[in-house]
Design a protein around this motif. Sequence first.
Motif, short mmCIF file in Angstrom:
data_model
loop_
_atom_site.label_atom_id
_atom_site.label_comp_id
_atom_site.label_asym_id
_atom_site.label_seq_id
_atom_site.Cartn_x
_atom_site.Cartn_y
_atom_site.Cartn_z
N GLU A 83 3.20 8.90 2.87
CA GLU A 83 2.00 8.33 3.73
C GLU A 83 1.70 6.94 3.11
O GLU A 83 1.18 6.33 3.84
CB GLU A 83 0.83 9.43 3.49
CG GLU A 83 0.36 9.47 2.04
CD GLU A 83 0.72 10.63 1.27
OE1 GLU A 83 0.26 10.88 0.14
OE2 GLU A 83 1.88 11.03 1.50
N ASP A 84 2.11 6.55 1.65
CA ASP A 84 1.96 5.12 1.20
C ASP A 84 3.15 4.50 1.55
O ASP A 84 4.13 4.67 0.85
CB ASP A 84 1.48 5.21 0.09
CG ASP A 84 1.42 4.03 -0.85
OD1 ASP A 84 1.32 3.03 0.04
OD2 ASP A 84 1.04 4.04 -1.70
N PRO A 85 3.08 3.39 2.60
CA PRO A 85 4.56 2.53 2.78
C PRO A 85 4.81 2.07 1.65
O PRO A 85 6.17 1.78 1.20
CB PRO A 85 3.67 1.77 3.72
CG PRO A 85 2.70 2.09 4.52
CD PRO A 85 2.02 3.06 3.21
N SER A 86 4.19 1.71 0.48
CA SER A 86 4.68 1.14 -0.74
C SER A 86 5.41 1.83 -1.44
O SER A 86 5.99 1.52 -2.49
CB SER A 86 3.67 0.48 -1.35
OG SER A 86 2.64 1.70 -2.36
N LYS A 87 5.57 3.26 -1.07
CA LYS A 87 6.20 4.25 -2.08
C LYS A 87 7.66 4.63 -1.15
O LYS A 87 8.49 5.43 -1.65
CB LYS A 87 5.48 5.29 -2.03
CG LYS A 87 4.18 5.44 -3.05
CD LYS A 87 4.34 4.67 -4.47
CE LYS A 87 3.27 4.91 -5.42
NZ LYS A 87 1.97 4.05 -4.80
N ARG A 88 7.91 4.23 -0.05
CA ARG A 88 8.89 4.55 0.69
C ARG A 88 10.26 3.96 0.36
O ARG A 88 11.27 4.48 0.85
CB ARG A 88 8.49 4.17 2.21
CG ARG A 88 7.55 5.06 2.70
CD ARG A 88 7.20 4.76 4.15
NE ARG A 88 5.86 5.28 4.72
CZ ARG A 88 5.19 4.94 5.82
NH1 ARG A 88 5.97 3.82 6.49
NH2 ARG A 88 4.05 5.32 6.00
N TRP A 89 10.28 2.84 -0.51
CA TRP A 89 11.39 2.24 -0.99
C TRP A 89 12.29 3.27 -1.64
O TRP A 89 13.57 2.85 -1.84
CB TRP A 89 11.06 0.96 -1.72
CG TRP A 89 10.36 1.30 -2.87
CD1 TRP A 89 9.02 1.33 -3.07
CD2 TRP A 89 10.89 1.13 -4.29
NE1 TRP A 89 8.83 1.36 -4.37
CE2 TRP A 89 9.89 1.64 -5.17
CE3 TRP A 89 12.30 1.17 -4.64
CZ2 TRP A 89 10.10 1.63 -6.54
CZ3 TRP A 89 12.45 1.18 -6.01
CH2 TRP A 89 11.47 1.55 -7.14
N ILE A 90 11.49 4.14 -2.41
CA ILE A 90 12.12 5.23 -3.18
C ILE A 90 13.27 5.96 -2.16
O ILE A 90 14.40 6.18 -2.67
CB ILE A 90 11.34 6.15 -3.73
CG1 ILE A 90 10.47 5.41 -4.89
CG2 ILE A 90 12.04 7.10 -4.62
CD1 ILE A 90 9.17 5.88 -4.96
N ALA A 91 13.13 6.10 -0.84
CA ALA A 91 14.17 6.78 0.03
C ALA A 91 15.18 5.99 0.25
O ALA A 91 16.49 6.64 0.12
CB ALA A 91 13.25 6.89 1.32
N GLY A 92 15.01 4.70 -0.03
CA GLY A 92 16.23 3.81 0.18
C GLY A 92 17.26 4.08 -1.23
O GLY A 92 18.40 4.18 -0.85
N ILE A 93 16.42 4.01 -2.37
CA ILE A 93 17.21 4.35 -3.57
C ILE A 93 17.91 5.84 -3.35
O ILE A 93 19.02 5.72 -3.99
CB ILE A 93 16.26 4.05 -4.70
CG1 ILE A 93 15.71 2.75 -4.68
CG2 ILE A 93 17.01 4.71 -5.91
CD1 ILE A 93 16.51 1.86 -5.16
N ALA A 94 17.32 6.56 -2.94
CA ALA A 94 17.74 8.06 -2.91
C ALA A 94 19.22 8.17 -2.11
O ALA A 94 20.00 8.70 -2.55
CB ALA A 94 16.69 9.13 -2.63
N ALA A 95 18.86 7.62 -0.97
CA ALA A 95 19.91 7.67 0.14
C ALA A 95 21.28 7.03 -0.80
O ALA A 95 22.34 7.37 -0.67
CB ALA A 95 19.47 6.86 1.37
N GLY A 96 20.86 5.70 -1.15
CA GLY A 96 22.08 5.09 -1.90
C GLY A 96 22.79 6.08 -2.90
O GLY A 96 23.94 5.79 -3.14
#
Length: 410
Positions: free
Chosen positions: A290-303
């Motif tokens: 729900e917090d956009p500032s935390k969504r970058w973690i999804a990019g790390i996980a996908a990588g």
Amino acid sequence: MPSHASTSPIRLNDLTHPIVAGLISVIVNYGGTFILVFQAAKVAGLSPELTASWVWSVSIGVGLTGLYLSWRYREPIITAWSTPAAAFLVTALATTSYAEAIGAYIVSALAFVILGLSGYFEKVIRLIPLGIASGLLAGILLQFGIGAFGGATIDPLLVGLLIVAYVLLKRLSARYAVVGILVLGLVFLLMQDRVNLSGLTLALATPVFVMPEFSWNALLSVALPLFLITLTGQYMPGMLVLRNDGFKTSANPVVTVTGLGSLIMAPFGSHAFNVAAITAAIATGPEAHEDPSKRWIAGIAAGVFYVLIGVFGVTLAAVFMAFPATFITTLAGLALMGTIGGSLAGAVADPTHREAALITFLASAANISLLGIGGAFWGLVIGMVAYIALNGRLPRRETANVSVGEGAAK
């Protein structure tokens, strides 16, 4: 600085949803489109070793570029292989030698590096109004939303279970709805013995270097179409996915980094990778966090997931491709529900753009294919023409829409 940069600490509870979002985007990518890579390899007559090298190069390249970009800019910049380009290669490799195709991959990658360094692509992206971008994204994702329910005709028990579970979890604990249907769906498939893992053996992939050959025929028949298809079918909608959810990283470093990655991996078989579009929307929207500032973690996980799969080559990719198609389409559609809703809301939010945004939405949903170029490009072209015709002018450069995008993303 990224528009969603945050100094708040990341807690363990902040990791679950972005990591699951990254995993789902990877599952959908391999389960939904990777078969095209194997089809193209078969048409080209590639050996198992060369095919495994292709899988290794594209998976490792996608993983590392996504990891770097997401870490560097603190935004969920998901990278992926070019799906429309893979579809194109299914026919192109029938008349082009593999060495010449590798040479064409290198030329196309160089073109993207030059485009990224020039800065022109970012200028084009900024001309597109938020309403048009939202309409385009909603149109592209519409078929995935429909697919979430369409599979009920083929597999009513599985699809019905996932839909009912999604609605109930949304009511009871909205944050865990997507996590819940992923776990529940996997358990259901394993109980029904519909995912056979008995023959799974983890074997490390070995990259195979192919000396490139260059020819005018391959330049015109493979490199040029590959560049245009990837630019219009992947980069354009991919950057608009990020913009639609309020992320403002410039397109220039994204195009440059993925172009450099493609250039390095091309001799090992990678045809092209780029910023993702459909699968990125799973990680950039509110379902990821729900917090956009935390969504970058999804990019790390996908990588990380892409790199792990790449290390084992064809083995793990085949596991994801073994999932039933109805599970993949339903999972993707339900995971994208929040993004589809936000995109539709963004498309009609501004009355001055509403008509053009609606035209963009419908044209994109129609998935027009002309001159070898896919529906995302034509939907955008039709929408922009409608915007100019209805407003009597070209759109101004988008500079003050961050808050609007953030509101839609939340």
